[in-house]
Design a protein around this motif. Sequence first.
Motif, PDB file in Angstrom:
ATOM      1  N   LEU A   1      -5.260  -3.988  -7.330  1.00 24.76           N
ATOM      2  CA  LEU A   1      -6.579  -3.590  -6.823  1.00 24.76           C
ATOM      3  C   LEU A   1      -6.576  -3.052  -5.404  1.00 24.76           C
ATOM      4  O   LEU A   1      -7.632  -2.843  -4.814  1.00 24.76           O
ATOM      5  N   GLY A   2      -5.389  -2.828  -4.816  1.00 23.03           N
ATOM      6  CA  GLY A   2      -5.332  -2.175  -3.515  1.00 23.03           C
ATOM      7  C   GLY A   2      -5.288  -3.134  -2.345  1.00 23.03           C
ATOM      8  O   GLY A   2      -5.217  -4.357  -2.505  1.00 23.03           O
ATOM      9  N   PRO A   3      -5.320  -2.591  -1.109  1.00 27.27           N
ATOM     10  CA  PRO A   3      -5.186  -3.416   0.095  1.00 27.27           C
ATOM     11  C   PRO A   3      -6.407  -4.325   0.275  1.00 27.27           C
ATOM     12  O   PRO A   3      -7.527  -3.925  -0.005  1.00 27.27           O
ATOM     13  N   PHE A   4      -6.175  -5.529   0.755  1.00 25.38           N
ATOM     14  CA  PHE A   4      -7.298  -6.466   0.990  1.00 25.38           C
ATOM     15  C   PHE A   4      -7.003  -7.195   2.301  1.00 25.38           C
ATOM     16  O   PHE A   4      -7.325  -6.677   3.373  1.00 25.38           O
ATOM     17  N   LEU A   5      -6.308  -8.330   2.257  1.00 26.21           N
ATOM     18  CA  LEU A   5      -6.071  -9.088   3.487  1.00 26.21           C
ATOM     19  C   LEU A   5      -5.053  -8.413   4.395  1.00 26.21           C
ATOM     20  O   LEU A   5      -5.004  -8.705   5.590  1.00 26.21           O
TER      21      LEU A   5
ATOM     22  N   GLU B   1       0.141  -8.252  -2.122  1.00 27.98           N
ATOM     23  CA  GLU B   1      -1.190  -8.437  -2.697  1.00 27.98           C
ATOM     24  C   GLU B   1      -1.732  -7.222  -3.432  1.00 27.98           C
ATOM     25  O   GLU B   1      -2.673  -7.349  -4.214  1.00 27.98           O
ATOM     26  N   TYR B   2      -1.195  -6.005  -3.161  1.00 27.15           N
ATOM     27  CA  TYR B   2      -1.988  -4.807  -3.456  1.00 27.15           C
ATOM     28  C   TYR B   2      -2.002  -4.374  -4.915  1.00 27.15           C
ATOM     29  O   TYR B   2      -2.803  -3.502  -5.274  1.00 27.15           O
ATOM     30  N   ARG B   3      -1.171  -4.941  -5.755  1.00 33.99           N
ATOM     31  CA  ARG B   3      -1.221  -4.567  -7.173  1.00 33.99           C
ATOM     32  C   ARG B   3      -2.110  -5.541  -7.923  1.00 33.99           C
ATOM     33  O   ARG B   3      -1.897  -6.749  -7.812  1.00 33.99           O
TER      34      ARG B   3
ATOM     35  N   SER C   1      -7.708  -6.523   6.443  1.00 37.81           N
ATOM     36  CA  SER C   1      -9.079  -6.978   6.711  1.00 37.81           C
ATOM     37  C   SER C   1      -9.237  -7.758   8.006  1.00 37.81           C
ATOM     38  O   SER C   1     -10.357  -8.110   8.376  1.00 37.81           O
TER      39      SER C   1
ATOM     40  N   TYR D   1     -10.455   3.836  -0.251  1.00 38.09           N
ATOM     41  CA  TYR D   1     -10.829   2.483  -0.668  1.00 38.09           C
ATOM     42  C   TYR D   1     -11.789   1.947   0.384  1.00 38.09           C
ATOM     43  O   TYR D   1     -11.892   2.493   1.492  1.00 38.09           O
ATOM     44  N   HIS D   2     -12.488   0.892   0.037  1.00 40.04           N
ATOM     45  CA  HIS D   2     -13.375   0.261   1.004  1.00 40.04           C
ATOM     46  C   HIS D   2     -12.634  -0.800   1.810  1.00 40.04           C
ATOM     47  O   HIS D   2     -11.858  -1.581   1.251  1.00 40.04           O
ATOM     48  N   GLY D   3     -12.895  -0.822   3.110  1.00 39.02           N
ATOM     49  CA  GLY D   3     -12.347  -1.856   3.986  1.00 39.02           C
ATOM     50  C   GLY D   3     -13.435  -2.829   4.401  1.00 39.02           C
ATOM     51  O   GLY D   3     -14.562  -2.785   3.890  1.00 39.02           O
TER      52      GLY D   3
END
Lengths: 407, 407
Positions: free
Chosen positions: A242-246, A238-240, A249, A156-158
Amino acid sequence: MPQQDPFGHPRPAAHDSDGLYGPQNLPYGVFSTPDEPGRKRIGVRYGDRVLDVHTAATALGSPHADILAHPTLNPLMAAGRPTWRAVRASVATWLGYPAIEPFLHPLTEVTLHLPFEVADYADFYSSEHHATNVGRIFRPDGAPLTPNWKHLPIGYHGRAGTVVVSGTPVIRPNGQRLAGDAPVFGPTQRLDIEAEVGFVVGAPSRLGERVPLSAFREHVFGLCLLNDWSARDIQSWEYRPLGPFLGKSFATSVSAWVTPLDALDAARIPPPPRDPRPLPYLDDTAEAEPGGFDLRITVAVNGHTVAEPPFSAMYWTAAQQLAHLTSGGASLRTGDLFASGTVSGPEPHQRGCLLELTWNGRDPLDLPGGKRTYLEDGDEVTLTAWAPGPEGTRLGLGEVTGRIVPA
Amino acid sequence: MPQQDPFGHPRPAAHDSDGLYGPQNLPYGVFSTPDEPGRKRIGVRYGDRVLDVHTAATALGSPHADILAHPTLNPLMAAGRPTWRAVRASVATWLGYPAIEPFLHPLTEVTLHLPFEVADYADFYSSEHHATNVGRIFRPDGAPLTPNWKHLPIGYHGRAGTVVVSGTPVIRPNGQRLAGDAPVFGPTQRLDIEAEVGFVVGAPSRLGERVPLSAFREHVFGLCLLNDWSARDIQSWEYRPLGPFLGKSFATSVSAWVTPLDALDAARIPPPPRDPRPLPYLDDTAEAEPGGFDLRITVAVNGHTVAEPPFSAMYWTAAQQLAHLTSGGASLRTGDLFASGTVSGPEPHQRGCLLELTWNGRDPLDLPGGKRTYLEDGDEVTLTAWAPGPEGTRLGLGEVTGRIVPA
């Protein structure tokens, strides 16, 4: 390296206190000195000192002076592999000249900066042991690996803008976490590390162009150590879908030194066997160069070793990650950083994050200062690593360290 | 705008064929001319022409000439809101001088480039109608929205390096998709669009600093139209558990024009009511400025309108997205781009992607050239939009177009 240069002069001493940064290593970084704090310069680590390579190149009349005259490694990285090899060979030669002594600065007297401008940052999930442990912890009743795991290196993109250099304090992030049935907002209660290896793209590629396994060395300049700090409670809420975000980050720390792949020939090893056999664009069984790297990582919390993850155990290699990342036609830019995902081996003391080491807090670690499940304010985490070098030497891969400060 | 300047001279004509790019609009872009194809310059759209604002500023002795003397908008965007307002007011004044006529280039005679250097790209998922439809299509037996959906604007990071300007051909991506029980590698069979609005960060923020709802206008320079091209078969195989990666990384198209938020005061509207009430850092009920934007989007495939998604229906606003993105301490950089997610309204003809419009291929669209489920090679997709301007005017938001070329 002989103790005399070709003219019979004595070489500058490496002052290499632990033997990890001799002339076989020569990693690149960016530094400044206290008298000119705003002047960032490219440096090469030599023992416990840093060679100011632009100044040295200029003094020696090197044709590489221009490409080294920048506050980041990006122009050098963009120049491509023939230039990387030529510059590295030149630096090794310069270290033979006593005349460069004035351009060597003690490490203790310089400030190290982020060595390259990060373009895109992608993070993979390529340790089978890590992914299996995470699956067992979070989905105890299902298969630990998702059906796609052995068919492609999941990634995934970070956030590229929050990649920071080793030593940067890590502010405990705030965020939403589930408390009972409803979310609350506040400082994360489950601040974790992820011990990883980051690969740095030098030569770019065009949109629509794939980078096959065999072209890995033409595009990747070097590697660094990387700590992908993670807030597990924020992430799990948060991750469901669309994956990890905050949850990831707020900070990603990298070592101040980028070790060129050209230094790591003796560390190349075959990866573990794969079953099922990957699709052709990921199948490395016929590649001339083995895809793995024998890197021995140590994770320390407050100076106490808590894990020793072996990079040799990674299921997917960096070459496979790059081939996959570009398989849809995504282009590469100089400064792209892609990381391995948490490095975990098969043994309990080889796990690269606290989620696994404490089994999500169930089994606290006994540290000299007290028990730990997740990180507390004031904790300092340091990743170090070494790789086999030529002729029985060891190469240090810098370190990546960060101390937690309150939210 | 009066037809004469303060000195009684006639103003240059707008040549504004559709009335969308009058003096109330003045979006920014970057262009070059055929005689100097390598010289990218900042332009302001005025009707069917482009004002070379750096050359105009220099000729008129403007104090803003320096900040406009770049091949991207980034330095202007970094300067902050007082400068944005001052430059915009100056440009509006310059348009009153016949002396600028030589600096106006017909749109048909220039090449438009990516208007800003993208730092990080984040994509949200903020249309309740879209998320509900996607949930119904992919999880027909479960709740359409995940439990977190109404508590936070779900988002993820995309690939900044593959953001391209309108008009760039889109190469059909290869990738892994599931065929029966096993994955195969080849060109996507389900190439889709996502009609979105992108917000462009001008003024940066520091690591650890949160950007509250009230500071939205201090950081966000403007907005653009955005098509988040998506390969649904690649995405659905890869996305568990870390979210979209190659299904969306091959290209993201943005309009060549960035409309300053200062042009859009008449388009600000209250967002739909939220239930449950968001946590305080996302609660905009007491904000001075309404968080929504009344933007009317049109999606056309091969010139045929297939949808008219209303941006006014978005559940989460851009200000909430920015507050959430920075709530964990992530910093902002000039050039950060964050997009709304697919814009879909409540009605069937208001859905912003083919996944929804054809209900994952079940209900093909009847186009003049034949039926369509997903995109075929040679198809051209164009998003356009307008917003209410002052005094009954309409403001055009550029267009974002792309034609599919074979893998």
